[in-house]
Structure formats: structure tokens, C-alpha cells
Design a protein around this motif. Structure first.
Motif, PDB file in Angstrom:
ATOM      1  N   GLY A  14      12.105 -14.066   2.198  1.00 21.80           N
ATOM      2  CA  GLY A  14      12.127 -13.841   3.632  1.00 21.80           C
ATOM      3  C   GLY A  14      12.434 -12.425   4.049  1.00 21.80           C
ATOM      4  N   LYS A  15      12.808 -11.571   3.114  1.00 24.04           N
ATOM      5  CA  LYS A  15      13.047 -10.168   3.449  1.00 24.04           C
ATOM      6  C   LYS A  15      11.709  -9.455   3.619  1.00 24.04           C
ATOM      7  CE  LYS A  15      17.482 -10.062   0.994  1.00 24.04           C
ATOM      8  NZ  LYS A  15      18.432  -9.664   2.023  1.00 24.04           N
ATOM      9  N   VAL A  16      11.746  -8.253   4.174  1.00 27.49           N
ATOM     10  CA  VAL A  16      10.533  -7.488   4.435  1.00 27.49           C
ATOM     11  C   VAL A  16      10.318  -6.484   3.307  1.00 27.49           C
ATOM     12  CG1 VAL A  16       9.410  -5.858   6.019  1.00 27.49           C
ATOM     13  CG2 VAL A  16      10.743  -7.783   6.928  1.00 27.49           C
ATOM     14  N   GLY A  17       9.070  -6.349   2.867  1.00 31.30           N
ATOM     15  CA  GLY A  17       8.737  -5.398   1.815  1.00 31.30           C
ATOM     16  C   GLY A  17       7.522  -4.571   2.185  1.00 31.30           C
ATOM     17  N   ALA A  18       7.421  -3.404   1.570  1.00 30.50           N
ATOM     18  CA  ALA A  18       6.273  -2.527   1.778  1.00 30.50           C
ATOM     19  C   ALA A  18       6.155  -1.606   0.570  1.00 30.50           C
ATOM     20  CB  ALA A  18       6.431  -1.721   3.064  1.00 30.50           C
ATOM     21  N   ALA A  19       4.999  -0.943   0.455  1.00 29.36           N
ATOM     22  CA  ALA A  19       4.742  -0.092  -0.696  1.00 29.36           C
ATOM     23  C   ALA A  19       4.058   1.204  -0.276  1.00 29.36           C
ATOM     24  CB  ALA A  19       3.870  -0.836  -1.708  1.00 29.36           C
TER      25      ALA A  19
ATOM     26  N   GLY B  91       9.109 -13.277  -2.742  1.00 29.31           N
ATOM     27  CA  GLY B  91       9.189 -14.062  -1.519  1.00 29.31           C
ATOM     28  C   GLY B  91       9.283 -13.225  -0.257  1.00 29.31           C
ATOM     29  N   MET B  92       8.848 -11.981  -0.335  1.00 32.06           N
ATOM     30  CA  MET B  92       9.008 -11.064   0.789  1.00 32.06           C
ATOM     31  C   MET B  92       7.790 -11.081   1.707  1.00 32.06           C
ATOM     32  SD  MET B  92      10.830  -7.942  -1.314  1.00 32.06           S
ATOM     33  CE  MET B  92      11.601  -7.168   0.117  1.00 32.06           C
ATOM     34  N   THR B  93       8.020 -10.702   2.959  1.00 33.37           N
ATOM     35  CA  THR B  93       6.974 -10.537   3.953  1.00 33.37           C
ATOM     36  C   THR B  93       6.501  -9.089   3.889  1.00 33.37           C
ATOM     37  OG1 THR B  93       7.948 -12.219   5.391  1.00 33.37           O
ATOM     38  CG2 THR B  93       6.460 -10.627   6.420  1.00 33.37           C
ATOM     39  N   VAL B  94       5.216  -8.863   3.618  1.00 27.77           N
ATOM     40  CA  VAL B  94       4.701  -7.522   3.355  1.00 27.77           C
ATOM     41  C   VAL B  94       4.168  -6.867   4.629  1.00 27.77           C
ATOM     42  CG1 VAL B  94       2.973  -6.182   2.095  1.00 27.77           C
ATOM     43  CG2 VAL B  94       4.177  -8.069   0.962  1.00 27.77           C
ATOM     44  N   VAL B  95       4.553  -5.616   4.824  1.00 26.63           N
ATOM     45  CA  VAL B  95       4.069  -4.801   5.936  1.00 26.63           C
ATOM     46  C   VAL B  95       3.243  -3.654   5.358  1.00 26.63           C
ATOM     47  CG1 VAL B  95       4.744  -3.238   7.807  1.00 26.63           C
ATOM     48  CG2 VAL B  95       6.034  -5.353   7.409  1.00 26.63           C
ATOM     49  N   GLY B  96       2.010  -3.530   5.800  1.00 24.25           N
ATOM     50  CA  GLY B  96       1.148  -2.450   5.335  1.00 24.25           C
ATOM     51  C   GLY B  96       1.150  -1.272   6.291  1.00 24.25           C
TER      52      GLY B  96
ATOM     53  N   LYS C 183      -7.364  13.159   2.624  1.00 24.78           N
ATOM     54  CA  LYS C 183      -6.101  12.536   3.003  1.00 24.78           C
ATOM     55  C   LYS C 183      -5.990  11.148   2.401  1.00 24.78           C
ATOM     56  CE  LYS C 183      -8.188  11.541   7.502  1.00 24.78           C
ATOM     57  NZ  LYS C 183      -8.071  11.813   8.935  1.00 24.78           N
ATOM     58  N   GLY C 184      -4.761  10.763   2.164  1.00 24.12           N
ATOM     59  CA  GLY C 184      -4.473   9.423   1.702  1.00 24.12           C
ATOM     60  C   GLY C 184      -4.379   8.478   2.878  1.00 24.12           C
ATOM     61  N   GLY C 185      -3.946   7.274   2.574  1.00 22.90           N
ATOM     62  CA  GLY C 185      -3.819   6.260   3.612  1.00 22.90           C
ATOM     63  C   GLY C 185      -4.659   5.058   3.276  1.00 22.90           C
ATOM     64  N   SER C 186      -4.094   3.897   3.487  1.00 23.08           N
ATOM     65  CA  SER C 186      -4.756   2.637   3.176  1.00 23.08           C
ATOM     66  C   SER C 186      -4.090   1.562   4.013  1.00 23.08           C
ATOM     67  CB  SER C 186      -4.581   2.329   1.682  1.00 23.08           C
ATOM     68  OG  SER C 186      -4.751   0.970   1.422  1.00 23.08           O
ATOM     69  N   PRO C 187      -4.803   0.520   4.415  1.00 22.84           N
ATOM     70  CA  PRO C 187      -4.136  -0.535   5.164  1.00 22.84           C
ATOM     71  C   PRO C 187      -3.046  -1.232   4.358  1.00 22.84           C
ATOM     72  CG  PRO C 187      -6.361  -1.206   4.541  1.00 22.84           C
ATOM     73  CD  PRO C 187      -6.237   0.257   4.246  1.00 22.84           C
ATOM     74  N   TYR C 188      -3.025  -1.000   3.050  1.00 23.83           N
ATOM     75  CA  TYR C 188      -2.028  -1.643   2.188  1.00 23.83           C
ATOM     76  C   TYR C 188      -0.752  -0.823   2.058  1.00 23.83           C
ATOM     77  CZ  TYR C 188      -6.596  -3.526   1.139  1.00 23.83           C
ATOM     78  OH  TYR C 188      -7.852  -4.044   1.270  1.00 23.83           O
ATOM     79  N   GLY C 189      -0.787   0.440   2.498  1.00 23.05           N
ATOM     80  CA  GLY C 189       0.411   1.263   2.425  1.00 23.05           C
ATOM     81  C   GLY C 189       0.092   2.739   2.527  1.00 23.05           C
ATOM     82  N   ALA C 190       1.107   3.525   2.807  1.00 23.63           N
ATOM     83  CA  ALA C 190       0.958   4.979   2.918  1.00 23.63           C
ATOM     84  C   ALA C 190       0.707   5.582   1.534  1.00 23.63           C
ATOM     85  CB  ALA C 190       2.208   5.588   3.542  1.00 23.63           C
TER      86      ALA C 190
ATOM     87  N   GLY D 233       7.214   3.238   7.765  1.00 21.79           N
ATOM     88  CA  GLY D 233       8.664   3.020   7.746  1.00 21.79           C
ATOM     89  C   GLY D 233       9.168   2.440   9.055  1.00 21.79           C
ATOM     90  N   LYS D 234       8.642   2.945  10.162  1.00 21.62           N
ATOM     91  CA  LYS D 234       9.049   2.425  11.471  1.00 21.62           C
ATOM     92  C   LYS D 234       8.606   0.975  11.639  1.00 21.62           C
ATOM     93  CE  LYS D 234       8.873   3.399  16.426  1.00 21.62           C
ATOM     94  NZ  LYS D 234       8.335   4.256  17.503  1.00 21.62           N
ATOM     95  N   ARG D 235       7.383   0.652  11.201  1.00 24.16           N
ATOM     96  CA  ARG D 235       6.886  -0.723  11.289  1.00 24.16           C
ATOM     97  C   ARG D 235       7.752  -1.677  10.464  1.00 24.16           C
ATOM     98  NH1 ARG D 235       4.124  -0.886  15.604  1.00 24.16           N
ATOM     99  NH2 ARG D 235       1.858  -0.903  15.573  1.00 24.16           N
ATOM    100  N   VAL D 236       8.165  -1.227   9.293  1.00 26.37           N
ATOM    101  CA  VAL D 236       9.037  -2.049   8.451  1.00 26.37           C
ATOM    102  C   VAL D 236      10.345  -2.342   9.173  1.00 26.37           C
ATOM    103  CG1 VAL D 236      10.456  -2.020   6.353  1.00 26.37           C
ATOM    104  CG2 VAL D 236       8.043  -1.358   6.242  1.00 26.37           C
ATOM    105  N   ALA D 237      10.960  -1.311   9.737  1.00 25.27           N
ATOM    106  CA  ALA D 237      12.232  -1.486  10.432  1.00 25.27           C
ATOM    107  C   ALA D 237      12.080  -2.413  11.633  1.00 25.27           C
ATOM    108  CB  ALA D 237      12.784  -0.132  10.872  1.00 25.27           C
ATOM    109  N   GLU D 238      11.019  -2.214  12.398  1.00 22.80           N
ATOM    110  CA  GLU D 238      10.791  -3.044  13.581  1.00 22.80           C
ATOM    111  C   GLU D 238      10.539  -4.500  13.201  1.00 22.80           C
ATOM    112  OE1 GLU D 238       8.813   0.385  16.492  1.00 22.80           O
ATOM    113  OE2 GLU D 238       7.512  -0.927  15.291  1.00 22.80           O
TER     114      GLU D 238
END
Length: 200
Positions: free
Chosen positions: A106-111, A137-142, A157-164, A188-193
Motif C-alpha cells: 500500500g505504500k507509494v513507489g516510483a523509479a 505491494g506498492m502503488t506505482v507513480v510514473g 532528452k530522457g523521460g518516459s511515462p514509467y519514470g524520469a 517527486g512532487k507527484r509521489v509526495a502528493e
């Protein structure tokens, strides 16, 4: 207050800069943030011969158990042949006890990641990290397309809907660009929000 961990591995400093930007974005989203790096597993002589950066500004995480202390975890690793680095994999492989207890459910994760070239495995590396997050078991934010900077071909430039992401060039000479760092801040802001909404 929402607690976010930015956990990364960096050989040459690219991921360290991206980690700082992710943390900056998470703080702007109202979270308290720790930035930690996983231990170096390469032999000292190998790291020295390869020119690994040794003047790190972030402390090494003491134990995988510490992951359970956070509401959200953002993991960053450079690409190694289309997957995460062995240093990050070695650290995450120690998380069996956390998985067994459901401590991260249930925690939030990102990559986030870096590669030498535009087609050097950014998305597969992100998926190798995200796979771990989902098993935990984490909720993923891209990096959603609200960050328009990842679009267009006006510059490399980099960037992907899956992560920075960032692109380092084959010799590691290219450091993260302003656009790439902005993407990391946005994620990072999306993860915090997201974590704040889930745990408010």
C-alpha cells in the motif's frame, strides 16, 4: 507529514543529481524527504579503475528494514545492460522479510534511471525497478504526460511515462539537463502528493 525516501545507486554522479531533483520535487509536494544510497558492491580496485565517483554527498542506507519507515520510496539506478545495477539488485534482494510481512503493502513507489544513449534500455531498467515495487505491494507513480518536457525532439532528452530518466553519453560526460531534472522534480512532487492523499 508524508515521509519519502529517495534511494539510489550512482557510479558517476548522474543518479545523485537526479535523486536531489526528485527530493526537491517531493519537498515541494509537502513531504519530508531522506536521500540515501545503497552500498557499493564492486571491489575497490574495480571502482577505482572505472573512475567511479567517491565523493558522495549522501549517506549509505544502514539496513533494508529502514524501507518500512516511509510512506513512499523512489528508487533510482543506472542502466546495466537494460536492467538495474547489481548494487541496487543486491540491496533489494535483501527485502524478503519485508515482503513476507507485507511491510510495504500500500505504500507509494516510483523509479528513475540513466542510460548512456537514448535507446540504451531506459524503459526496461525502469520496469526492472517497478517489478520489485509491485512485488512489494506498492502503488506505482510514473512520469505522467502532465510533464510536457518529455515530449518533442528539439533536443536530446530522457523521460518516459514509467519514470524520469537522463542520458549520460557513452563516456559519462553528459550530466542531467534542465529538462531532465525538471522531470525528476515533477515525478517527486507527484509521489509526495499521491502518498499524502493515500495516508491523509
Amino acid at each position: 507529514m508524508t515521509k519519502v525516501l529517495v534511494l539510489y545507486y550512482s557510479s558517476y554522479g548522474h543518479m545523485s543529481q537526479m535523486a536531489d531533483a526528485v527530493a526537491e520535487g517531493a519537498r515541494s509536494g509537502g513531504a519530508t524527504v531522506d536521500i540515501l544510497r545503497v552500498p557499493e558492491t564492486a571491489p575497490a580496485e574495480v571502482a577505482q579503475a572505472a573512475g567511479f565517483k567517491s565523493d558522495h554527498t549522501h549517506a549509505v542506507i544502514e539496513s533494508v528494514e529502514r524501507l518500512a519507515d516511509y510512506d513512499a520510496i523512489v528508487i533510482g539506478s543506472p542502466t546495466r545492460f537494460g536492467r538495474m545495477s547489481s548494487q541496487m539488485a543486491s540491496f533489494l534482494d535483501q527485502a524478503g522479510g519485508l515482503w513476507f510481512r507485507g511491510a510495504l503493502n500500500g505504500k507509494v513507489g516510483a523509479a528513475f534511471t540513466s542510460t548512456a544513449s537514448q535507446h540504451g534500455g531506459q524503459e526496461t531498467t525502469l520496469f526492472s525497478l517497478i517489478t520489485n515495487l509491485l512485488h512489494f505491494g506498492m502503488t506505482v507513480v510514473g512520469l505522467d504526460y502532465g510533464f510536457a518536457g518529455q515530449m518533442g525532439v528539439d533536443e536530446v532528452k530522457g523521460g518516459s511515462p514509467y519514470g524520469a530518466t537522463t542520458i549520460a553519453d557513452g563516456d559519462g560526460s553528459r550530466m542531467p539537463s534542465a529538462v531532465e531534472l525538471d522531470g525528476a522534480r515533477y515525478q517527486g512532487k507527484r509521489v509526495a502528493e499521491t502518498a499524502t492523499r493515500l495516508f491523509a
